[in-house]
Design a protein around this motif. Sequence first.
Motif, PDB file in Angstrom:
ATOM      1  N   MET A  19       0.631  -0.883   0.012  1.00  0.00           N
ATOM      2  CA  MET A  19      -0.028  -0.412   0.114  1.00  0.00           C
ATOM      3  C   MET A  19       1.216   1.469  -0.150  1.00  0.00           C
ATOM      4  O   MET A  19       1.984   1.088   0.836  1.00  0.00           O
ATOM      5  CB  MET A  19      -0.811   0.320   1.184  1.00  0.00           C
ATOM      6  N   LYS A  20       0.660   2.336  -0.778  1.00  0.00           N
ATOM      7  CA  LYS A  20       0.957   3.306  -0.842  1.00  0.00           C
ATOM      8  C   LYS A  20       1.234   4.486   0.208  1.00  0.00           C
ATOM      9  O   LYS A  20       0.120   4.516   0.179  1.00  0.00           O
ATOM     10  CB  LYS A  20       1.628   3.845  -2.612  1.00  0.00           C
ATOM     11  N   LEU A  21       1.859   4.371   1.392  1.00  0.00           N
ATOM     12  CA  LEU A  21       1.298   5.898   1.904  1.00  0.00           C
ATOM     13  C   LEU A  21       1.967   7.216   1.744  1.00  0.00           C
ATOM     14  O   LEU A  21       3.765   6.810   1.121  1.00  0.00           O
ATOM     15  CB  LEU A  21       1.649   5.647   3.478  1.00  0.00           C
TER      16      LEU A  21
ATOM     17  N   LEU B  65      -8.231  10.163  -0.159  1.00  0.00           N
ATOM     18  CA  LEU B  65      -8.159   9.308  -1.127  1.00  0.00           C
ATOM     19  C   LEU B  65      -8.745   8.167  -1.563  1.00  0.00           C
ATOM     20  O   LEU B  65      -9.317   7.784  -2.883  1.00  0.00           O
ATOM     21  CB  LEU B  65      -6.802   9.272  -2.019  1.00  0.00           C
ATOM     22  N   VAL B  66      -9.289   7.234  -0.745  1.00  0.00           N
ATOM     23  CA  VAL B  66      -9.672   6.216  -1.046  1.00  0.00           C
ATOM     24  C   VAL B  66     -11.110   6.044  -1.080  1.00  0.00           C
ATOM     25  O   VAL B  66     -12.229   6.387  -0.047  1.00  0.00           O
ATOM     26  CB  VAL B  66      -9.603   5.411   0.943  1.00  0.00           C
TER      27      VAL B  66
ATOM     28  N   VAL C 289       0.898  11.340  10.594  1.00  0.00           N
ATOM     29  CA  VAL C 289      -0.074  12.016   9.129  1.00  0.00           C
ATOM     30  C   VAL C 289      -0.091  10.550   8.315  1.00  0.00           C
ATOM     31  O   VAL C 289       0.207  10.979   7.505  1.00  0.00           O
ATOM     32  CB  VAL C 289      -0.278  12.900   8.405  1.00  0.00           C
ATOM     33  N   LEU C 290      -1.241   9.873   7.939  1.00  0.00           N
ATOM     34  CA  LEU C 290      -0.500   8.953   7.179  1.00  0.00           C
ATOM     35  C   LEU C 290      -1.680   9.020   6.167  1.00  0.00           C
ATOM     36  O   LEU C 290      -3.020   9.005   6.997  1.00  0.00           O
ATOM     37  CB  LEU C 290      -0.584   7.002   7.195  1.00  0.00           C
ATOM     38  N   THR C 291      -1.874   9.157   4.863  1.00  0.00           N
ATOM     39  CA  THR C 291      -2.474   9.442   3.863  1.00  0.00           C
ATOM     40  C   THR C 291      -2.567   8.058   2.923  1.00  0.00           C
ATOM     41  O   THR C 291      -1.356   7.877   1.917  1.00  0.00           O
ATOM     42  CB  THR C 291      -2.294  10.431   2.920  1.00  0.00           C
ATOM     43  N   PRO C 292      -3.288   7.242   3.035  1.00  0.00           N
ATOM     44  CA  PRO C 292      -3.557   6.518   1.728  1.00  0.00           C
ATOM     45  C   PRO C 292      -3.358   6.383   0.017  1.00  0.00           C
ATOM     46  O   PRO C 292      -4.179   6.894   0.200  1.00  0.00           O
ATOM     47  CB  PRO C 292      -4.233   5.071   1.877  1.00  0.00           C
ATOM     48  N   GLU C 293      -2.705   6.756  -0.416  1.00  0.00           N
ATOM     49  CA  GLU C 293      -2.803   6.631  -1.856  1.00  0.00           C
ATOM     50  C   GLU C 293      -3.402   5.464  -2.825  1.00  0.00           C
ATOM     51  O   GLU C 293      -2.618   5.268  -4.001  1.00  0.00           O
ATOM     52  CB  GLU C 293      -1.027   7.271  -2.347  1.00  0.00           C
TER      53      GLU C 293
END
Length: 128
Positions: free
Chosen positions: A1-3, A49-50, A13-17
């Motif tokens: 998973m790209k973060l 983004l999810v 802050v983690l934002t899944p891309e």
Amino acid sequence: MKLKIDTKEKFTVLTPEELLISANMTEEIKNIGAYASAAIPHLVINMKLVTEIDNEAAEQLAQLQQQFYEKDCSLVICELQPAVEAIFERLELIEVMNTTPTESEAWDIVQMEEIERELLKDFDEEEN
């Protein structure tokens, strides 16, 4: 998973891309638990983004949040898209999760929980 990872003073802050967080990403979600032992153990996961999440991945996120709280760390999930929020609601997970509409509100929750932990720690020390 790209973060995307953005480290702040008090939290990360983690934002899944990814548009889809699938069941085969549950192991990667488990690995996020390592942040609870990091120098900055509080975490905000921005889900802006999810657009889709599999049931297994949603359940793993809820378990991850519980793991953080058991270690006296905060984990807040923010900016859930309507379809993703609906899955958490259908699985009856939204009630046990700490979610906010915006990242700014998630920051506030992390800071309030940190203050609450300090106050409770001081209170416990006074009782002993």
